[in-house]
Design a protein around this motif. Structure first.
Motif, PDB file in Angstrom:
ATOM      1  N   PRO A  32       0.800  -1.232   0.000  1.00  0.00           N
ATOM      2  CA  PRO A  32       0.000   0.000   0.000  1.00  0.00           C
ATOM      3  C   PRO A  32       0.830   1.278   0.000  1.00  0.00           C
ATOM      4  O   PRO A  32       0.366   2.304  -0.504  1.00  0.00           O
ATOM      5  CB  PRO A  32      -0.824  -0.103   1.294  1.00  0.00           C
ATOM      6  CG  PRO A  32      -0.847  -1.550   1.626  1.00  0.00           C
ATOM      7  CD  PRO A  32       0.488  -2.078   1.157  1.00  0.00           C
ATOM      8  N   GLY A  33       2.010   1.227   0.573  1.00  0.00           N
ATOM      9  CA  GLY A  33       2.792   2.447   0.626  1.00  0.00           C
ATOM     10  C   GLY A  33       4.258   2.180   0.853  1.00  0.00           C
ATOM     11  O   GLY A  33       4.632   1.194   1.490  1.00  0.00           O
ATOM     12  N   MET A  34       5.090   3.059   0.323  1.00  0.00           N
ATOM     13  CA  MET A  34       6.534   2.980   0.525  1.00  0.00           C
ATOM     14  C   MET A  34       7.048   4.381   0.773  1.00  0.00           C
ATOM     15  O   MET A  34       6.449   5.378   0.325  1.00  0.00           O
ATOM     16  CB  MET A  34       7.240   2.382  -0.698  1.00  0.00           C
ATOM     17  CG  MET A  34       6.784   0.966  -1.030  1.00  0.00           C
ATOM     18  SD  MET A  34       7.722   0.224  -2.390  1.00  0.00           S
ATOM     19  CE  MET A  34       9.235  -0.232  -1.517  1.00  0.00           C
ATOM     20  N   GLY A  35       8.171   4.457   1.478  1.00  0.00           N
ATOM     21  CA  GLY A  35       8.701   5.777   1.751  1.00  0.00           C
ATOM     22  C   GLY A  35      10.129   5.744   2.233  1.00  0.00           C
ATOM     23  O   GLY A  35      10.746   4.679   2.354  1.00  0.00           O
ATOM     24  N   TRP A  36      10.628   6.942   2.468  1.00  0.00           N
ATOM     25  CA  TRP A  36      11.989   7.119   2.975  1.00  0.00           C
ATOM     26  C   TRP A  36      11.948   7.996   4.222  1.00  0.00           C
ATOM     27  O   TRP A  36      11.257   9.022   4.252  1.00  0.00           O
ATOM     28  CB  TRP A  36      12.863   7.787   1.920  1.00  0.00           C
ATOM     29  CG  TRP A  36      13.137   6.919   0.736  1.00  0.00           C
ATOM     30  CD1 TRP A  36      12.438   6.870  -0.427  1.00  0.00           C
ATOM     31  CD2 TRP A  36      14.194   5.959   0.611  1.00  0.00           C
ATOM     32  NE1 TRP A  36      12.970   5.932  -1.273  1.00  0.00           N
ATOM     33  CE2 TRP A  36      14.067   5.368  -0.659  1.00  0.00           C
ATOM     34  CE3 TRP A  36      15.241   5.546   1.439  1.00  0.00           C
ATOM     35  CZ2 TRP A  36      14.938   4.382  -1.124  1.00  0.00           C
ATOM     36  CZ3 TRP A  36      16.104   4.577   0.977  1.00  0.00           C
ATOM     37  CH2 TRP A  36      15.955   3.996  -0.280  1.00  0.00           C
ATOM     38  N   GLY A  54      -1.787   4.334  -4.662  1.00  0.00           N
ATOM     39  CA  GLY A  54      -2.562   5.127  -5.617  1.00  0.00           C
ATOM     40  C   GLY A  54      -1.799   6.277  -6.219  1.00  0.00           C
ATOM     41  O   GLY A  54      -2.338   7.012  -7.059  1.00  0.00           O
ATOM     42  N   GLY A  55      -0.561   6.468  -5.794  1.00  0.00           N
ATOM     43  CA  GLY A  55       0.269   7.515  -6.383  1.00  0.00           C
ATOM     44  C   GLY A  55       0.323   8.810  -5.599  1.00  0.00           C
ATOM     45  O   GLY A  55       0.953   9.769  -6.042  1.00  0.00           O
ATOM     46  N   SER A  56      -0.330   8.874  -4.449  1.00  0.00           N
ATOM     47  CA  SER A  56      -0.236  10.086  -3.626  1.00  0.00           C
ATOM     48  C   SER A  56       1.164  10.204  -3.042  1.00  0.00           C
ATOM     49  O   SER A  56       1.743   9.205  -2.616  1.00  0.00           O
ATOM     50  CB  SER A  56      -1.255  10.026  -2.492  1.00  0.00           C
ATOM     51  OG  SER A  56      -2.563  10.036  -3.010  1.00  0.00           O
ATOM     52  N   ILE A  57       1.673  11.426  -3.028  1.00  0.00           N
ATOM     53  CA  ILE A  57       3.051  11.669  -2.593  1.00  0.00           C
ATOM     54  C   ILE A  57       3.077  12.790  -1.559  1.00  0.00           C
ATOM     55  O   ILE A  57       2.371  13.796  -1.711  1.00  0.00           O
ATOM     56  CB  ILE A  57       3.938  12.045  -3.796  1.00  0.00           C
ATOM     57  CG1 ILE A  57       4.118  10.833  -4.721  1.00  0.00           C
ATOM     58  CG2 ILE A  57       5.298  12.559  -3.336  1.00  0.00           C
ATOM     59  CD1 ILE A  57       4.862  11.143  -6.002  1.00  0.00           C
ATOM     60  N   ASP A  58       3.895  12.594  -0.542  1.00  0.00           N
ATOM     61  CA  ASP A  58       4.133  13.626   0.468  1.00  0.00           C
ATOM     62  C   ASP A  58       5.630  13.809   0.651  1.00  0.00           C
ATOM     63  O   ASP A  58       6.385  12.833   0.587  1.00  0.00           O
ATOM     64  CB  ASP A  58       3.530  13.234   1.818  1.00  0.00           C
ATOM     65  CG  ASP A  58       2.018  13.209   1.787  1.00  0.00           C
ATOM     66  OD1 ASP A  58       1.442  12.163   2.155  1.00  0.00           O
ATOM     67  OD2 ASP A  58       1.420  14.210   1.376  1.00  0.00           O
ATOM     68  N   TYR A  59       6.038  15.049   0.897  1.00  0.00           N
ATOM     69  CA  TYR A  59       7.434  15.373   1.201  1.00  0.00           C
ATOM     70  C   TYR A  59       7.486  16.213   2.469  1.00  0.00           C
ATOM     71  O   TYR A  59       6.595  17.031   2.718  1.00  0.00           O
ATOM     72  CB  TYR A  59       8.079  16.182   0.079  1.00  0.00           C
ATOM     73  CG  TYR A  59       8.217  15.480  -1.241  1.00  0.00           C
ATOM     74  CD1 TYR A  59       7.325  15.723  -2.281  1.00  0.00           C
ATOM     75  CD2 TYR A  59       9.249  14.582  -1.471  1.00  0.00           C
ATOM     76  CE1 TYR A  59       7.449  15.091  -3.507  1.00  0.00           C
ATOM     77  CE2 TYR A  59       9.397  13.940  -2.695  1.00  0.00           C
ATOM     78  CZ  TYR A  59       8.485  14.204  -3.707  1.00  0.00           C
ATOM     79  OH  TYR A  59       8.618  13.578  -4.918  1.00  0.00           O
ATOM     80  N   THR A  68      12.863  13.786  -5.185  1.00  0.00           N
ATOM     81  CA  THR A  68      11.749  13.194  -5.917  1.00  0.00           C
ATOM     82  C   THR A  68      11.644  11.720  -5.576  1.00  0.00           C
ATOM     83  O   THR A  68      12.616  10.973  -5.750  1.00  0.00           O
ATOM     84  CB  THR A  68      11.944  13.344  -7.431  1.00  0.00           C
ATOM     85  OG1 THR A  68      12.117  14.723  -7.769  1.00  0.00           O
ATOM     86  CG2 THR A  68      10.734  12.790  -8.185  1.00  0.00           C
ATOM     87  N   ILE A  69      10.478  11.314  -5.093  1.00  0.00           N
ATOM     88  CA  ILE A  69      10.245   9.906  -4.821  1.00  0.00           C
ATOM     89  C   ILE A  69       9.476   9.303  -5.993  1.00  0.00           C
ATOM     90  O   ILE A  69       8.607   9.946  -6.574  1.00  0.00           O
ATOM     91  CB  ILE A  69       9.471   9.709  -3.494  1.00  0.00           C
ATOM     92  CG1 ILE A  69       9.436   8.231  -3.101  1.00  0.00           C
ATOM     93  CG2 ILE A  69       8.069  10.303  -3.564  1.00  0.00           C
ATOM     94  CD1 ILE A  69       8.901   7.980  -1.688  1.00  0.00           C
ATOM     95  N   SER A  70       9.844   8.075  -6.333  1.00  0.00           N
ATOM     96  CA  SER A  70       9.132   7.386  -7.400  1.00  0.00           C
ATOM     97  C   SER A  70       9.092   5.900  -7.079  1.00  0.00           C
ATOM     98  O   SER A  70       9.834   5.426  -6.217  1.00  0.00           O
ATOM     99  CB  SER A  70       9.789   7.630  -8.760  1.00  0.00           C
ATOM    100  OG  SER A  70      11.113   7.151  -8.765  1.00  0.00           O
ATOM    101  N   ARG A  71       8.229   5.212  -7.787  1.00  0.00           N
ATOM    102  CA  ARG A  71       8.018   3.814  -7.456  1.00  0.00           C
ATOM    103  C   ARG A  71       7.848   3.003  -8.734  1.00  0.00           C
ATOM    104  O   ARG A  71       7.196   3.445  -9.681  1.00  0.00           O
ATOM    105  CB  ARG A  71       6.754   3.704  -6.594  1.00  0.00           C
ATOM    106  CG  ARG A  71       6.387   2.319  -6.143  1.00  0.00           C
ATOM    107  CD  ARG A  71       5.214   2.382  -5.170  1.00  0.00           C
ATOM    108  NE  ARG A  71       4.666   1.069  -4.934  1.00  0.00           N
ATOM    109  CZ  ARG A  71       3.649   0.816  -4.110  1.00  0.00           C
ATOM    110  NH1 ARG A  71       3.089   1.805  -3.444  1.00  0.00           N
ATOM    111  NH2 ARG A  71       3.209  -0.410  -3.957  1.00  0.00           N
TER     112      ARG A  71
END
Length: 121
Positions: A32-36, A54-59, A68-71
């Protein structure tokens, strides 16, 4: 066994760039989600960026416009491209993923081993 494998840290001069990579290794059903996250010496671990299924991004505000985060959903990978690096970006960066191993399992919160990013002042 499902685990996260990180790569791409290192030392770079201010203004330089690095790209971190993280792969979910092992058999999983859904991510469901990935991050750093990152943790600098003497400071708490903080979220840097995250991306949902779903492509929502937070910084975090301090990296907006520079990171820039990408998956890659097919490869179960997440990337963090870091541009215009500053000394205050120096930290250990950790990959994080929320995964469902099977359709009936609860989610598992996975963490990578951490990779050092150093930007000397």
């Amino acid at each position: 066994q499902v685990r996260l494998v990180e790569s791409g840290g290192g030392s770079v001069q201010p203004g330089g760039s690095l790209t971190l990579s993280c792969e979910v290794s092992g058999s999983i059903f859904r991510i469901p989600g990935m991050g750093w996250y990152r943790q600098a010496p003497g400071k708490q671990r903080e979220l840097v960026a995250r991306i949902t299924d779903g492509g929502s991004i937070d910084y975090v505000d301090s990296v907006k416009g520079r990171f820039t985060i990408s998956r890659d959903r097919a490869m179960n990978m997440v990337y963090l491209k870091m541009d215009s690096l500053k000394p205050e970006d120096t930290a250990v960066y950790y990959c994080n993923a929320l995964v469902y191993v099977t359709p009936s399992s609860t989610f598992t919160d996975l963490w990578g081993q951490g990779t050092q990013v150093t930007v000397p002042s």
